[in-house]
Design an enzyme around this catalytic site. Structure first.
Site, short mmCIF file in Angstrom:
data_model
loop_
_atom_site.label_atom_id
_atom_site.label_comp_id
_atom_site.label_asym_id
_atom_site.label_seq_id
_atom_site.Cartn_x
_atom_site.Cartn_y
_atom_site.Cartn_z
N ASN A 7 0.82 -1.21 0.00
CA ASN A 7 0.00 0.00 0.00
C ASN A 7 0.87 1.27 0.00
OD1 ASN A 7 -1.60 2.20 0.94
ND2 ASN A 7 -3.08 0.76 1.76
N ASP A 63 -0.66 -3.89 10.08
CA ASP A 63 -2.02 -4.27 9.75
C ASP A 63 -2.93 -3.23 10.37
OD1 ASP A 63 -3.51 -6.15 8.26
OD2 ASP A 63 -4.39 -6.88 10.12
N LYS A 158 -2.89 14.97 8.86
CA LYS A 158 -3.32 13.64 9.34
C LYS A 158 -2.16 12.95 10.06
CE LYS A 158 -4.36 9.04 7.59
NZ LYS A 158 -4.38 8.15 6.43
P1 ITT Z 1 -0.61 -4.26 3.14
O1 ITT Z 1 -1.32 -5.38 3.89
O2 ITT Z 1 0.12 -4.73 1.93
O3 ITT Z 1 0.24 -3.41 4.04
P2 ITT Z 1 -3.33 -3.27 2.73
O4 ITT Z 1 -3.88 -2.09 1.99
O5 ITT Z 1 -3.87 -4.62 2.37
O6 ITT Z 1 -1.74 -3.23 2.59
P3 ITT Z 1 -4.31 -3.70 5.44
O7 ITT Z 1 -4.38 -5.17 5.23
O8 ITT Z 1 -3.71 -3.20 6.71
O9 ITT Z 1 -3.49 -2.99 4.26
O10 ITT Z 1 -5.77 -3.14 5.23
C1 ITT Z 1 -6.19 -1.99 5.78
C2 ITT Z 1 -7.33 -1.39 5.00
O11 ITT Z 1 -7.75 -0.25 5.72
C3 ITT Z 1 -6.91 -0.95 3.59
O12 ITT Z 1 -7.99 -1.07 2.69
C4 ITT Z 1 -6.58 0.51 3.79
O13 ITT Z 1 -6.87 1.27 2.63
C5 ITT Z 1 -7.47 0.92 4.97
N1 ITT Z 1 -6.70 1.84 5.80
C6 ITT Z 1 -5.67 1.54 6.64
N2 ITT Z 1 -5.14 2.66 7.15
C7 ITT Z 1 -5.84 3.68 6.62
C8 ITT Z 1 -5.75 5.07 6.72
O14 ITT Z 1 -4.80 5.67 7.42
N3 ITT Z 1 -6.62 5.81 6.05
C9 ITT Z 1 -7.56 5.23 5.29
N4 ITT Z 1 -7.72 3.95 5.12
C10 ITT Z 1 -6.85 3.16 5.77
#
Ligand code: ITT
Length: 186
Positions: A7, A63, A158
């Site tokens: 991400n 996560d 943020k």
């Molecule tokens: P990785 O596991 O590869 O790090 P991911 O996007 O799959 O990336 P997660 O499994 O941690 O990450 O999923 C978290 C979800 O929540 C993901 O869809 C993010 O877009 C959202 N999210 C996490 N932190 C956020 C933030 O600061 N602002 C907005 N959305 C967030």
């Protein structure tokens, strides 16, 4: 140290925060298998354990998830899947007619220092907006209200208050071995 994530939004924020601690982080852009789990702690720990043999040197993964009070904590550990499937519009639809908008973001970092895994967490409380607002940030930012602005309207600000900031601050303070209060604002 290395940050393993697919991400880009997460990495961008972590890099800006790390610079305030004079720490350089390297992006290992990689999608890794996320085992299902009841909570972020379990998922983060199991994910890091699987990466120990694949990544050289100290690394961390994160996560994170959005927990909505009136939906009993949904999407929580399923945030990534829910974002990819129903997205922000879908969440707003689920929330139609619901007046309790309280929600929080949580971040759990699993850091591998070369010999063991340690967890660091951070939480930020807010509310779910009634409409999509702002074009900065990523993921659920356009529907997460912190005060009267969404995270997507706050931009760099943020990083002063986010769940990710709070968890990273704990990690970086522990690595640098300085009290958390020594970290300055982004
Ligand atoms: P990785 O596991 O590869 O790090 P991911 O996007 O799959 O990336 P997660 O499994 O941690 O990450 O999923 C978290 C979800 O929540 C993901 O869809 C993010 O877009 C959202 N999210 C996490 N932190 C956020 C933030 O600061 N602002 C907005 N959305 C967030």
């Amino acid at each position: 140290m290395k940050f393993v994530t697919s991400n880009e939004g997460k990495f961008r924020e972590a890099k800006a925060i790390a610079e305030n601690f004079s720490i350089q982080i390297e992006w290992i852009k990689m999608e890794y298998e996320e085992p299902q789990g009841f909570n972020l702690e379990e998922i983060a720990t199991k994910s890091a354990e699987k990466l120990v043999d694949k990544i050289k040197g100290p690394f961390f993964i994160e996560d994170s998830g959005l927990f909505i009070e009136s939906l009993n904590g949904f999407p929580g550990p399923y945030s990534s899947y829910v974002f990819k499937t129903i997205g922000n519009r879908g969440i707003l639809k689920l929330m139609e007619g619901i007046s309790n908008r309280r929600a929080y973001f949580k971040s759990v970092i699993a850091y591998f220092d070369g010999s063991r895994i340690t967890l660091f967490d951070g939480v930020v409380e807010g509310r779910i907006s009634y409409e999509i607002r702002g074009n900065k940030g990523f993921g659920f930012d356009p529907i997460f209200l912190y005060g009267d602005r969404t995270f997507a309207e706050m931009g760099e600000e943020k990083n002063n208050v986010s769940h990710r900031r709070r968890a990273l601050e704990k990690l970086f303070s522990s690595v640098a071995n300085v009290p958390i209060s020594k970290g300055c604002d982004v």
